[in-house]
Design an enzyme around this catalytic site. Structure first.
Site, PDB file in Angstrom:
ATOM      1  N   CYS A 112     -11.592  65.290  42.155  1.00 34.99           N
ATOM      2  CA  CYS A 112     -12.672  66.100  41.565  1.00 34.99           C
ATOM      3  C   CYS A 112     -13.863  66.283  42.510  1.00 34.99           C
ATOM      4  O   CYS A 112     -14.719  67.137  42.268  1.00 34.99           O
ATOM      5  CB  CYS A 112     -13.136  65.470  40.260  1.00 34.99           C
ATOM      6  SG  CYS A 112     -11.790  65.172  39.124  1.00 34.99           S
ATOM      7  N   HIS A 253     -19.914  68.029  38.263  1.00 37.34           N
ATOM      8  CA  HIS A 253     -18.492  68.157  37.958  1.00 37.34           C
ATOM      9  C   HIS A 253     -18.325  68.071  36.443  1.00 37.34           C
ATOM     10  O   HIS A 253     -18.946  67.240  35.783  1.00 37.34           O
ATOM     11  CB  HIS A 253     -17.715  67.031  38.651  1.00 37.34           C
ATOM     12  CG  HIS A 253     -16.318  66.900  38.154  1.00 37.34           C
ATOM     13  ND1 HIS A 253     -15.471  67.973  38.070  1.00 37.34           N
ATOM     14  CD2 HIS A 253     -15.619  65.830  37.682  1.00 37.34           C
ATOM     15  CE1 HIS A 253     -14.308  67.567  37.581  1.00 37.34           C
ATOM     16  NE2 HIS A 253     -14.379  66.272  37.330  1.00 37.34           N
ATOM     17  N   ASN A 283     -11.705  69.680  32.049  1.00 39.76           N
ATOM     18  CA  ASN A 283     -11.871  69.180  33.416  1.00 39.76           C
ATOM     19  C   ASN A 283     -10.884  69.910  34.334  1.00 39.76           C
ATOM     20  O   ASN A 283      -9.676  69.734  34.199  1.00 39.76           O
ATOM     21  CB  ASN A 283     -11.609  67.671  33.419  1.00 39.76           C
ATOM     22  CG  ASN A 283     -11.783  67.042  34.793  1.00 39.76           C
ATOM     23  OD1 ASN A 283     -11.881  67.727  35.802  1.00 39.76           O
ATOM     24  ND2 ASN A 283     -11.802  65.718  34.826  1.00 39.76           N
TER      25      ASN A 283
HETATM   26  N1  COA Z   1      -7.562  61.638  20.065  1.00 40.91           N
HETATM   27  C1  COA Z   1      -7.781  60.597  19.233  1.00 40.91           C
HETATM   28  N2  COA Z   1      -7.902  59.318  19.647  1.00 40.91           N
HETATM   29  C2  COA Z   1      -7.794  59.109  20.968  1.00 40.91           C
HETATM   30  C3  COA Z   1      -7.558  60.144  21.884  1.00 40.91           C
HETATM   31  C4  COA Z   1      -7.422  61.447  21.380  1.00 40.91           C
HETATM   32  N3  COA Z   1      -7.195  62.504  22.178  1.00 40.91           N
HETATM   33  N4  COA Z   1      -7.502  59.636  23.118  1.00 40.91           N
HETATM   34  C5  COA Z   1      -7.700  58.323  23.003  1.00 40.91           C
HETATM   35  N5  COA Z   1      -7.868  57.995  21.709  1.00 40.91           N
HETATM   36  C6  COA Z   1      -8.087  56.683  21.141  1.00 40.91           C
HETATM   37  C7  COA Z   1      -7.488  55.621  22.003  1.00 40.91           C
HETATM   38  O1  COA Z   1      -6.150  55.384  21.671  1.00 40.91           O
HETATM   39  C8  COA Z   1      -8.355  54.438  21.660  1.00 40.91           C
HETATM   40  O2  COA Z   1      -7.947  53.900  20.441  1.00 40.91           O
HETATM   41  P1  COA Z   1      -7.962  52.325  20.206  1.00 40.91           P
HETATM   42  O3  COA Z   1      -9.397  51.917  20.303  1.00 40.91           O
HETATM   43  O4  COA Z   1      -7.368  52.196  18.838  1.00 40.91           O
HETATM   44  O5  COA Z   1      -7.114  51.759  21.288  1.00 40.91           O
HETATM   45  C9  COA Z   1      -9.697  55.101  21.479  1.00 40.91           C
HETATM   46  O6  COA Z   1      -9.485  56.458  21.112  1.00 40.91           O
HETATM   47  C10 COA Z   1     -10.451  55.141  22.792  1.00 40.91           C
HETATM   48  O7  COA Z   1     -11.715  55.087  22.457  1.00 40.91           O
HETATM   49  P2  COA Z   1     -12.785  54.870  23.563  1.00 40.91           P
HETATM   50  O8  COA Z   1     -12.201  54.101  24.704  1.00 40.91           O
HETATM   51  O9  COA Z   1     -14.009  54.372  22.925  1.00 40.91           O
HETATM   52  O10 COA Z   1     -12.982  56.356  24.032  1.00 40.91           O
HETATM   53  P3  COA Z   1     -14.106  56.842  24.978  1.00 40.91           P
HETATM   54  O11 COA Z   1     -15.367  57.045  24.254  1.00 40.91           O
HETATM   55  O12 COA Z   1     -14.150  56.037  26.238  1.00 40.91           O
HETATM   56  O13 COA Z   1     -13.553  58.275  25.343  1.00 40.91           O
HETATM   57  C11 COA Z   1     -12.496  59.360  27.165  1.00 40.91           C
HETATM   58  C12 COA Z   1     -12.347  58.385  26.012  1.00 40.91           C
HETATM   59  C13 COA Z   1     -11.197  59.431  27.923  1.00 40.91           C
HETATM   60  C14 COA Z   1     -12.830  60.719  26.601  1.00 40.91           C
HETATM   61  C15 COA Z   1     -13.644  58.892  28.080  1.00 40.91           C
HETATM   62  O14 COA Z   1     -13.451  57.550  28.381  1.00 40.91           O
HETATM   63  C16 COA Z   1     -13.751  59.684  29.341  1.00 40.91           C
HETATM   64  O15 COA Z   1     -14.069  60.846  29.320  1.00 40.91           O
HETATM   65  N6  COA Z   1     -13.551  59.028  30.492  1.00 40.91           N
HETATM   66  C17 COA Z   1     -13.686  59.652  31.759  1.00 40.91           C
HETATM   67  C18 COA Z   1     -12.551  60.560  32.003  1.00 40.91           C
HETATM   68  C19 COA Z   1     -12.762  61.340  33.235  1.00 40.91           C
HETATM   69  O16 COA Z   1     -13.811  61.855  33.437  1.00 40.91           O
HETATM   70  N7  COA Z   1     -11.742  61.436  34.054  1.00 40.91           N
HETATM   71  C20 COA Z   1     -11.752  62.197  35.220  1.00 40.91           C
HETATM   72  C21 COA Z   1     -12.748  61.694  36.177  1.00 40.91           C
HETATM   73  S1  COA Z   1     -13.163  62.936  37.248  1.00 40.91           S
END
Ligand code: COA
Length: 326
Positions: A112, A253, A283
């Site tokens: 990214c 980004h 993204n």
């Molecule tokens: N729909 C519903 N539930 C989902 C889900 C979806 N699409 N994706 C994950 N979950 C669940 C998981 O299974 C997990 O459940 P659990 O707690 O029972 O195990 C829970 O939601 C995850 O919650 P949490 O870890 O609090 O989510 P979060 O607030 O961290 O959000 C992301 C998850 C991925 C959106 C976030 O972490 C993120 O954006 N991270 C960075 C990603 C990124 O930028 N990547 C590229 C870098 S350039």
């Protein structure tokens, strides 16, 4: 002598995949995706279209805006994590497609952060009189490496391409004011495409295990992204001795609206100074910053002479910021 942005372009595939569509594909909800990421929809390229095809259309649009011929381009850099092939490079395909017969070209792999790294190269190349125009493309067909059964990742990504042409100018004002680039390989496992390279070549087993899809530790990535992007922004502002109020637009980004807002709050950026389009495209990795730059120009949010802060974070880890006068 200065270096200015002479043209930008972008290409977004027509097909829209909404959060509602995803509800029918995996165990997720429109509300979960909106609240956790800010994403409402993303665009998906048709099967026959590659990253190079999208980059070529974006590049042609940038050439049109610049009002220059493709033959005037000296170098082409394509930032991508989804190249058309391992080799030849995607830049060669773009070169042929747009008819930039005098350009040399290569791909840049920095996930990214691709456009932030590419800008460093462009400003360095253009410091030499030998080169007049450099074409930078950011292009991704992430739908090709997304596991559409994995709700942790499939809701996040989209396809698209952006292009930026930089050129030498007599106007001393335009150019790079500061940059801050980093890599930290200690975290290389938290965001990766495990198989398909020389470490784990493609085999029936790797395909069966889904190792050709994006693998990500979301929460860890989130925290690292906020801290790294904040620090890169602060570093470039300090290096250039520019107050954030002098920045016309911050282009981060586009991975997650919450990451963008957390960084904006930490560097004290006002809403009108912040560019956000993650709700429309998700993204798009290496493409995101250049798509934003193109939209910002075309929407009149930036114009010649404005100071723009671009910042990104991605797999590697790679991250960095560019403070430029466009
Ligand atoms: N729909 C519903 N539930 C989902 C889900 C979806 N699409 N994706 C994950 N979950 C669940 C998981 O299974 C997990 O459940 P659990 O707690 O029972 O195990 C829970 O939601 C995850 O919650 P949490 O870890 O609090 O989510 P979060 O607030 O961290 O959000 C992301 C998850 C991925 C959106 C976030 O972490 C993120 O954006 N991270 C960075 C990603 C990124 O930028 N990547 C590229 C870098 S350039």
């Amino acid at each position: 002598m200065g270096v200015k942005v002479v043209g930008t372009g972008s290409y977004i595939p027509e097909k829209v995949l909404t959060n509602i569509d995803l509800q029918n594909m995996v165990d997720t909800s429109d509300e979960w995706i909106r609240v956790r990421t800010g994403i409402v929809e993303r665009h998906i390229a048709p099967p026959e279209m590659s990253s190079g095809d999208m980059a070529s259309i974006a590049a042609a649009r940038a050439l049109e805006m610049a009002g220059i011929a493709a033959s005037e381009i000296s170098a082409i850099v394509v930032a991508t994590t989804t190249p058309d092939h391992v080799f030849p490079n995607t830049a060669a395909l773009v070169q042929k497609s747009i008819g930039a017969e005098n350009a040399f070209g290569f791909d840049l792999s920095a996930a990214c952060s691709g456009m932030i790294y590419s800008l460093e190269l462009a400003y360095s190349l253009l410091a030499r009189k030998k080169y007049r125009y450099v074409l930078l493309c950011g292009a991704e067909k992430l739908s090709a490496i997304t596991n559409w059964k994995d709700r942790n990742t499939c809701v996040l990504f989209g396809d698209g391409a952006g292009a930026v042409i930089l050129g030498r100018t007599d106007d001393d004002e335009s150019g790079q004011l500061a940059s801050d680039l980093h890599t930290n390989g200690s975290y290389s496992d938290i965001l990766k495409l495990p198989a398909g390279g020389s470490r784990q070549p493609a085999s029936h087993e790797t395909v069966e295990q889904g190792l050709h899809y994006i693998s990500m530790q979301g929460k860890e990535t989130f925290k690292l992204a906020v801290n790294a992007m904040t620090s890169a922004c602060k570093n470039v502002l300090a290096e250039a001795q520019i107050d954030v109020s002098q920045v016309k637009l911050v282009i981060p980004h586009q991975a997650n609206k919450r990451i963008i807002e957390a960084v904006a709050q930490r560097i004290d950026v006002k809403e009108e100074q912040l560019f956000v389009n993650v709700h429309k495209y998700g993204n798009t990795s290496a493409a995101s910053v250049s798509i934003c730059l193109d939209e910002a120009f075309r929407e009149g949010r930036i114009t010649k002479g404005d100071i723009v802060l671009l910042v990104a974070f991605g797999a590697g880890l790679t991250w960095g910021a560019q403070l430029i006068r466009v």
